[in-house]
Motif scaffolding. Structure first.
Motif, PDB file in Angstrom:
ATOM      1  N   VAL A 112       0.863  -1.176   0.000  1.00 39.25           N
ATOM      2  CA  VAL A 112       0.000   0.000   0.000  1.00 39.25           C
ATOM      3  C   VAL A 112       0.900   1.228   0.000  1.00 39.25           C
ATOM      4  O   VAL A 112       1.826   1.326   0.809  1.00 39.25           O
ATOM      5  CB  VAL A 112      -0.914   0.011   1.254  1.00 39.25           C
ATOM      6  CG1 VAL A 112      -1.726   1.293   1.327  1.00 39.25           C
ATOM      7  CG2 VAL A 112      -1.811  -1.211   1.276  1.00 39.25           C
ATOM      8  N   GLU A 113       0.646   2.160  -0.909  1.00 37.21           N
ATOM      9  CA  GLU A 113       1.416   3.395  -1.008  1.00 37.21           C
ATOM     10  C   GLU A 113       0.826   4.417  -0.039  1.00 37.21           C
ATOM     11  O   GLU A 113      -0.395   4.598   0.028  1.00 37.21           O
ATOM     12  CB  GLU A 113       1.341   3.933  -2.443  1.00 37.21           C
ATOM     13  CG  GLU A 113       2.202   5.121  -2.704  1.00 37.21           C
ATOM     14  CD  GLU A 113       3.676   4.772  -2.823  1.00 37.21           C
ATOM     15  OE1 GLU A 113       4.500   5.657  -2.573  1.00 37.21           O
ATOM     16  OE2 GLU A 113       3.999   3.629  -3.164  1.00 37.21           O
ATOM     17  N   TYR A 114       1.687   5.083   0.742  1.00 44.24           N
ATOM     18  CA  TYR A 114       1.229   6.102   1.684  1.00 44.24           C
ATOM     19  C   TYR A 114       2.300   7.177   1.816  1.00 44.24           C
ATOM     20  O   TYR A 114       3.383   6.929   2.330  1.00 44.24           O
ATOM     21  CB  TYR A 114       0.918   5.479   3.053  1.00 44.24           C
ATOM     22  CG  TYR A 114       0.394   6.468   4.070  1.00 44.24           C
ATOM     23  CD1 TYR A 114      -0.893   6.974   3.969  1.00 44.24           C
ATOM     24  CD2 TYR A 114       1.188   6.909   5.114  1.00 44.24           C
ATOM     25  CE1 TYR A 114      -1.374   7.888   4.897  1.00 44.24           C
ATOM     26  CE2 TYR A 114       0.723   7.815   6.048  1.00 44.24           C
ATOM     27  CZ  TYR A 114      -0.564   8.311   5.928  1.00 44.24           C
ATOM     28  OH  TYR A 114      -1.047   9.211   6.845  1.00 44.24           O
ATOM     29  N   LYS A 115       2.002   8.382   1.335  1.00 47.08           N
ATOM     30  CA  LYS A 115       2.885   9.543   1.442  1.00 47.08           C
ATOM     31  C   LYS A 115       4.312   9.252   0.974  1.00 47.08           C
ATOM     32  O   LYS A 115       5.281   9.650   1.601  1.00 47.08           O
ATOM     33  CB  LYS A 115       2.903  10.069   2.878  1.00 47.08           C
ATOM     34  CG  LYS A 115       1.573  10.634   3.324  1.00 47.08           C
ATOM     35  CD  LYS A 115       1.673  11.273   4.693  1.00 47.08           C
ATOM     36  CE  LYS A 115       0.345  11.917   5.068  1.00 47.08           C
ATOM     37  NZ  LYS A 115       0.418  12.584   6.374  1.00 47.08           N
ATOM     38  N   GLY A 116       4.446   8.514  -0.126  1.00 47.39           N
ATOM     39  CA  GLY A 116       5.761   8.210  -0.677  1.00 47.39           C
ATOM     40  C   GLY A 116       6.425   6.977  -0.069  1.00 47.39           C
ATOM     41  O   GLY A 116       7.510   6.593  -0.477  1.00 47.39           O
ATOM     42  N   ALA A 129       4.901  -5.319   9.719  1.00 52.10           N
ATOM     43  CA  ALA A 129       4.901  -4.877   8.317  1.00 52.10           C
ATOM     44  C   ALA A 129       6.320  -4.518   7.919  1.00 52.10           C
ATOM     45  O   ALA A 129       7.201  -4.366   8.765  1.00 52.10           O
ATOM     46  CB  ALA A 129       3.996  -3.657   8.147  1.00 52.10           C
ATOM     47  N   THR A 130       6.517  -4.363   6.619  1.00 48.74           N
ATOM     48  CA  THR A 130       7.756  -3.823   6.085  1.00 48.74           C
ATOM     49  C   THR A 130       7.416  -2.469   5.484  1.00 48.74           C
ATOM     50  O   THR A 130       6.465  -2.341   4.720  1.00 48.74           O
ATOM     51  CB  THR A 130       8.341  -4.742   4.997  1.00 48.74           C
ATOM     52  OG1 THR A 130       8.601  -6.023   5.575  1.00 48.74           O
ATOM     53  CG2 THR A 130       9.628  -4.180   4.431  1.00 48.74           C
ATOM     54  N   ILE A 131       8.188  -1.447   5.859  1.00 53.26           N
ATOM     55  CA  ILE A 131       7.993  -0.101   5.320  1.00 53.26           C
ATOM     56  C   ILE A 131       9.228   0.233   4.499  1.00 53.26           C
ATOM     57  O   ILE A 131      10.353   0.111   4.984  1.00 53.26           O
ATOM     58  CB  ILE A 131       7.811   0.937   6.443  1.00 53.26           C
ATOM     59  CG1 ILE A 131       6.624   0.564   7.337  1.00 53.26           C
ATOM     60  CG2 ILE A 131       7.636   2.338   5.852  1.00 53.26           C
ATOM     61  CD1 ILE A 131       6.497   1.431   8.575  1.00 53.26           C
ATOM     62  N   THR A 132       9.016   0.635   3.251  1.00 54.54           N
ATOM     63  CA  THR A 132      10.141   1.001   2.384  1.00 54.54           C
ATOM     64  C   THR A 132       9.903   2.369   1.766  1.00 54.54           C
ATOM     65  O   THR A 132       8.768   2.848   1.685  1.00 54.54           O
ATOM     66  CB  THR A 132      10.360  -0.026   1.256  1.00 54.54           C
ATOM     67  OG1 THR A 132       9.184  -0.093   0.461  1.00 54.54           O
ATOM     68  CG2 THR A 132      10.682  -1.395   1.803  1.00 54.54           C
ATOM     69  N   LYS A 133      11.000   2.968   1.331  1.00 61.58           N
ATOM     70  CA  LYS A 133      10.923   4.231   0.598  1.00 61.58           C
ATOM     71  C   LYS A 133      12.104   4.278  -0.353  1.00 61.58           C
ATOM     72  O   LYS A 133      13.218   3.903   0.007  1.00 61.58           O
ATOM     73  CB  LYS A 133      10.961   5.428   1.543  1.00 61.58           C
ATOM     74  CG  LYS A 133      10.735   6.749   0.814  1.00 61.58           C
ATOM     75  CD  LYS A 133      10.610   7.894   1.771  1.00 61.58           C
ATOM     76  CE  LYS A 133      10.304   9.166   0.983  1.00 61.58           C
ATOM     77  NZ  LYS A 133      10.189  10.325   1.866  1.00 61.58           N
ATOM     78  N   ARG A 144      -3.115   1.122  10.349  1.00 63.48           N
ATOM     79  CA  ARG A 144      -3.341   2.328  11.148  1.00 63.48           C
ATOM     80  C   ARG A 144      -2.058   2.729  11.881  1.00 63.48           C
ATOM     81  O   ARG A 144      -1.664   3.894  11.876  1.00 63.48           O
ATOM     82  CB  ARG A 144      -4.489   2.104  12.131  1.00 63.48           C
ATOM     83  CG  ARG A 144      -4.897   3.375  12.852  1.00 63.48           C
ATOM     84  CD  ARG A 144      -6.110   3.203  13.742  1.00 63.48           C
ATOM     85  NE  ARG A 144      -5.739   2.427  14.925  1.00 63.48           N
ATOM     86  CZ  ARG A 144      -6.333   1.300  15.307  1.00 63.48           C
ATOM     87  NH1 ARG A 144      -7.325   0.807  14.605  1.00 63.48           N
ATOM     88  NH2 ARG A 144      -5.943   0.669  16.388  1.00 63.48           N
ATOM     89  N   LYS A 145      -1.376   1.758  12.487  1.00 65.30           N
ATOM     90  CA  LYS A 145      -0.166   2.056  13.257  1.00 65.30           C
ATOM     91  C   LYS A 145       1.007   2.457  12.361  1.00 65.30           C
ATOM     92  O   LYS A 145       1.792   3.335  12.727  1.00 65.30           O
ATOM     93  CB  LYS A 145       0.215   0.864  14.135  1.00 65.30           C
ATOM     94  CG  LYS A 145      -0.733   0.700  15.299  1.00 65.30           C
ATOM     95  CD  LYS A 145      -0.268  -0.361  16.264  1.00 65.30           C
ATOM     96  CE  LYS A 145      -1.196  -0.357  17.459  1.00 65.30           C
ATOM     97  NZ  LYS A 145      -0.496  -0.551  18.704  1.00 65.30           N
ATOM     98  N   THR A 146       1.152   1.839  11.197  1.00 62.38           N
ATOM     99  CA  THR A 146       2.256   2.217  10.309  1.00 62.38           C
ATOM    100  C   THR A 146       2.039   3.630   9.763  1.00 62.38           C
ATOM    101  O   THR A 146       2.989   4.411   9.689  1.00 62.38           O
ATOM    102  CB  THR A 146       2.440   1.229   9.143  1.00 62.38           C
ATOM    103  OG1 THR A 146       1.205   1.060   8.449  1.00 62.38           O
ATOM    104  CG2 THR A 146       2.953  -0.114   9.627  1.00 62.38           C
ATOM    105  N   LYS A 147       0.816   3.961   9.408  1.00 60.87           N
ATOM    106  CA  LYS A 147       0.530   5.309   8.906  1.00 60.87           C
ATOM    107  C   LYS A 147       0.786   6.358   9.978  1.00 60.87           C
ATOM    108  O   LYS A 147       1.366   7.414   9.694  1.00 60.87           O
ATOM    109  CB  LYS A 147      -0.906   5.390   8.386  1.00 60.87           C
ATOM    110  CG  LYS A 147      -1.107   4.640   7.085  1.00 60.87           C
ATOM    111  CD  LYS A 147      -2.556   4.681   6.637  1.00 60.87           C
ATOM    112  CE  LYS A 147      -2.753   3.928   5.332  1.00 60.87           C
ATOM    113  NZ  LYS A 147      -4.174   3.971   4.890  1.00 60.87           N
ATOM    114  N   LEU A 148       0.384   6.071  11.210  1.00 56.19           N
ATOM    115  CA  LEU A 148       0.633   6.992  12.317  1.00 56.19           C
ATOM    116  C   LEU A 148       2.137   7.175  12.541  1.00 56.19           C
ATOM    117  O   LEU A 148       2.619   8.295  12.733  1.00 56.19           O
ATOM    118  CB  LEU A 148      -0.034   6.470  13.596  1.00 56.19           C
ATOM    119  CG  LEU A 148       0.135   7.311  14.844  1.00 56.19           C
ATOM    120  CD1 LEU A 148      -0.519   8.672  14.665  1.00 56.19           C
ATOM    121  CD2 LEU A 148      -0.453   6.598  16.048  1.00 56.19           C
TER     122      LEU A 148
END
Length: 96
Positions: free
Chosen positions: A26-30, A48-52, A81-85
């Motif tokens: 899911v794409e969120y703010k880049g 989760a895994t968060i990448t940029k 919800r927690k990753t976006k926050l």
């Protein structure tokens, strides 16, 4: 189960834990978020895994929390919800 197989299980860690099944990104703010709930004791751990970025410029953060949720779908919703926050609060500082 024999004594030797029981001892083998103690030292080998027994059966391996089920692998976390990743969802679609899911794409969120880049940032790209890939929820990956971890099965644990009949529940699911928020992860989760968060990448940029891309290629050599890509940065990755393994997002794992202590929360255990009974439902996989609910766990995914809470993870998102927690990753976006976290992204809102830390931005690029998430990567150190």
């Amino acid at each position: 189960m024999g004594i030797l197989s029981g001892l083998k299980g103690l030292f080998s860690g027994g059966e391996s834990a089920p692998e976390a099944a990743a969802e679609e990104a899911v794409e969120y703010k880049g940032f790209e978020i890939i929820p990956a709930p971890i099965p644990e004791g009949g529940q699911f751990r928020v992860a989760a895994t968060i990448t940029k970025g891309e290629g050599e410029e890509q940065k990755t953060h393994q997002f794992i929390r202590s929360d255990l949720i009974p439902s996989r779908d609910e766990c995914i919703a809470i993870t998102m919800r927690k990753t976006k926050l976290t992204i809102d609060q830390l931005g690029d500082n998430l990567f150190g």
